[in-house]
Design an enzyme around this catalytic site. Structure first.
Site, mmCIF file in Angstrom:
data_model
loop_
_atom_site.group_PDB
_atom_site.id
_atom_site.type_symbol
_atom_site.label_atom_id
_atom_site.label_comp_id
_atom_site.label_asym_id
_atom_site.label_seq_id
_atom_site.Cartn_x
_atom_site.Cartn_y
_atom_site.Cartn_z
ATOM 1 N N ASP A 251 0.811 -1.154 -0.018
ATOM 2 C CA ASP A 251 -0.121 0.112 -0.037
ATOM 3 C C ASP A 251 0.910 1.375 0.057
ATOM 4 O OD1 ASP A 251 -2.814 0.884 0.547
ATOM 5 O OD2 ASP A 251 -2.040 2.007 2.170
ATOM 6 N N GLU A 313 1.724 -0.583 -5.001
ATOM 7 C CA GLU A 313 0.801 0.279 -5.246
ATOM 8 C C GLU A 313 1.354 1.555 -5.273
ATOM 9 O OE1 GLU A 313 -3.251 2.874 -3.975
ATOM 10 O OE2 GLU A 313 -1.444 2.375 -2.479
HETATM 11 C C1 GLC Z 1 -4.200 3.018 -0.512
HETATM 12 C C2 GLC Z 1 -5.535 2.142 -0.511
HETATM 13 C C3 GLC Z 1 -6.454 3.051 -0.227
HETATM 14 C C4 GLC Z 1 -6.275 3.706 1.415
HETATM 15 C C5 GLC Z 1 -5.056 4.280 1.241
HETATM 16 C C6 GLC Z 1 -4.505 4.619 2.708
HETATM 17 O O1 GLC Z 1 -4.203 3.829 -1.570
HETATM 18 O O2 GLC Z 1 -5.524 1.503 -1.820
HETATM 19 O O3 GLC Z 1 -7.862 2.404 -0.003
HETATM 20 O O4 GLC Z 1 -7.166 4.518 1.620
HETATM 21 O O5 GLC Z 1 -3.861 3.725 0.603
HETATM 22 O O6 GLC Z 1 -3.987 3.359 3.066
#
Ligand code: GLC
Ligand code: MG
Length: 588
Positions: A251, A313
């Site tokens: 994340d 991500e």
């Molecule tokens: C990422 C997740 C999202 C979350 C954010 C903070 O972007 O996909 O859902 O709110 O991180 O953890």
């Protein structure tokens, strides 16, 4: 006007005469169930399972509820695993299920080594992992390293300790500006809206320091310059690796390291905006120091048997910058958000596909593709929106509504295009049903912190997170045994239910099944893309014995010669491919 063709630039086997890549392990035949430390070779960058895998994102809150409390849970997922094997995916990625106050739907983790009672127990997690692998499905779990929950024991210790203490140093605490320290340390904004800093009350009751949270106030950012933080996450990785998971979706992978001076940044934060080439890199994103962290993690994963993977991500642009996350000693994959964000036109799709393949080829990593996830408007609705005024962060009552029929038509064409591309693809639960965004949800029902933190200007992400429909005529459309559903399901959900689509020719579900079967049979994921036609309205390419054509323009075009094996929508009366349709043709 036809764009110039670039023969060979998307060739994936650089040396002439190199035999096509062969998989060392067939995920279907060699069940992954023997034990989690099965003896296949360690991660091979060119043939590993992930290089061509189709990975299905499960959002546990909204997949299947076993106990009727209206929130999906791990036993619910385990009971529905056969759906995933029938669909034909290779792996699942589970969004967070760890103990959490749920300030951001579980992306605020209070304990990285347990399961929230809302979702079940650690034994349920073990069972889910074992049962998945017994079906040949790999399991990727979500790792949230940028921030903990404010309910994490470390944060409690930081609040109780004094400024400058080792406890505070695990987070990003600073004195405020101004005579009384009443101004935040810098001008950074939270991704969810409002300031990225919150002032605490010190143990003695006086107004005190400020802590950084790039997201919600309940998500304090960790200080990744602190060795304890680094050691802790290596240990968390070991904890789940030992339990047999096949990898981690990381994340906010581009956020861990902040520019040391925490310099002001006069821009608002947007989770989806990423960075553009013509602007300087923001001081909170994509700092070079993050790569050292992933190199360390990669070495740990490689020390485990089996092929364990890291997926970034990272909302980073351009593709060359993103490719740095998947260099040979770093992560295995990164989500291709540039593809998700690309407009539905032939030139835009041609450009993003070509750029993506080139950027990842340059570092020897597989390309990935994604159209939907739990953070964006579902593509069946997004592609039916007029986005000339920008891309909305959620859609609600009173907002311009998508054209549902156009959206679904384009979504099916986009999916069929995506699943024909070489590399690995990510699906988000419900997209195999052609599920739209819930765009008329009452605002009172909203749970995404974005809605409140933006001062009710950004509706946020609830519309894509609605529990999915399994059975048209059951309570909560079969999501659970009762009517309860943590977000309201729209009345027209019945027509999307799995039991209405299963075995129904032409349904979106059957389209996904066909595409996934053909993709597997032809080895499209490990193939080589060669453009045939790159005009302003039509794109066509060859891959692994199939010719794929998408018509983006209004004028119907003849399909390529050969046997039509899949189509995202009906051909017209003259057997031509109409607007917003993708076809797959096998050379005869
Ligand atoms: C990422 C997740 C999202 C979350 C954010 C903070 O972007 O996909 O859902 O709110 O991180 O953890
Ligand atoms: Mg439940």
């Amino acid at each position: 006007m036809n764009r110039p063709r670039h023969p060979g630039h998307t060739e994936r086997n650089p040396t002439p005469g190199t035999p096509p890549r062969q998989r060392t392990l067939d995920t279907r035949e060699k069940a992954l169930n023997s034990n989690p430390t099965h003896q296949d070779t360690s991660a091979d960058p060119t043939t590993g399972w992930w290089t061509e895998a189709v990975i299905y994102q499960i959002y546990p809150r909204s997949f299947a509820d076993s106990d009727g409390d209206g929130v999906g849970d791990l036993p619910g997922i385990t009971a529905r695993l056969d759906h995933l094997t029938e669909l034909g995916v290779d792996a699942v990625w589970l969004s967070p299920f760890y103990p959490s106050p749920q300030a951001d739907a579980g992306y605020d983790v209070a304990d990285y080594r347990d399961v929230d009672p809302l979702f079940g127990t650690l034994a349920d997690a073990d069972k889910l992992i074992t049962e998945s692998r017994a079906r040949g499905l790999r399991v990727i779990v979500d790792l949230v390293p940028n921030h903990t929950s404010s309910a994490h024991r470390w944060f409690a210790a930081a609040l109780a300790a004094a400024p400058g203490s080792p406890e505070r140093d695990r987070y990003v605490f600073r004195d405020g500006k101004g005579p009384d320290g009443a101004q935040p340390p810098n001008d950074w904004q939270s991704v969810f809206g409002g300031p990225a800093w919150t002032r605490i009350t010190e143990a003695d009751g006086r107004p005190g320091q400020w802590y950084l949270h790039l997201f919600d106030t309940g998500q304090p950012d960790l200080n990744w310059d602190n060795p304890q933080v680094r050691a802790e996450f290596l240990d968390v990785l070991r904890f789940w690796l030992d339990r047999g998971v096949d990898g981690f979706r990381v994340d906010v992978a581009h956020g861990l390291i902040k520019q040391a001076d925490l310099a002001d940044w006069e821009e608002p934060q947007e989770i989806l905006s990423g960075q553009t080439v013509d602007k300087p890199r923001p001081p909170m994103w994509d700092q070079d120091g993050v790569h050292e962290v992933y190199r360390e993690w990669r070495a740990l994963l490689d020390s485990y048997p089996g092929e364990r993977v890291l997926v970034a991500e990272a909302w980073v642009e351009p593709a060359e910058r993103l490719a740095r996350y998947v260099r040979p000693d770093e992560m295995h994959q990164a989500f291709n958000f540039e593809f998700l964000l690309a407009s539905w036109t032939a030139p835009a799709q041609y450009a993003v596909i070509t750029r993506s393949l080139e950027a990842t080829d340059a570092v020897g990593a597989p390309t990935t593709w994604v159209l939907s996830n739990h953070d964006v408007v579902r593509h069946a609705s997004r592609l039916g929106l007029d986005t000339s005024a920008g891309r909305p962060n959620g859609v609600g009552i009173g907002d311009p509504q998508p054209d549902a029929a156009l959206g679904l038509r384009r979504a099916r064409a986009a999916t069929l295009l995506m699943l024909a591309l070489p590399g690995s693809a990510y699906l988000f639960q419900g997209e195999e049903l052609g599920l739209p965004e819930h765009t008329t949800m009452p605002d009172e029902a909203r749970q995404d912190p974005t809605w409140l933190r933006s001062g009710q200007t950004q509706r946020g992400r609830d519309g894509c997170r609605v529990p999915i429909p399994w059975e048209a005529d059951a309570p909560s459309y079969g999501f659970g045994p009762t009517d309860a559903s943590w977000l309201p399901q729209p009345p027209m959900w019945a027509e999307y239910a799995l039991d209405r689509q299963r075995g129904t020719p032409g349904s979106t579900y059957e389209l996904y099944r066909t595409a996934l079967r053909l993709r597997r049979e032809h080895g499209l994921g490990r193939g080589t893309l060669r453009w045939r036609e790159t005009g302003d309205e039509v794109l066509a390419f060859d891959n692994a014995g199939l010719t794929v054509l998408t018509n983006f323009g209004p004028t119907p075009v003849p399909p390529p010669a050969g046997e039509l094996v899949a189509t995202s929508g009906p051909l017209d009366a003259d057997s031509r491919v109409p607007a917003d349709v993708t076809v797959w043709v096998r050379a005869s």
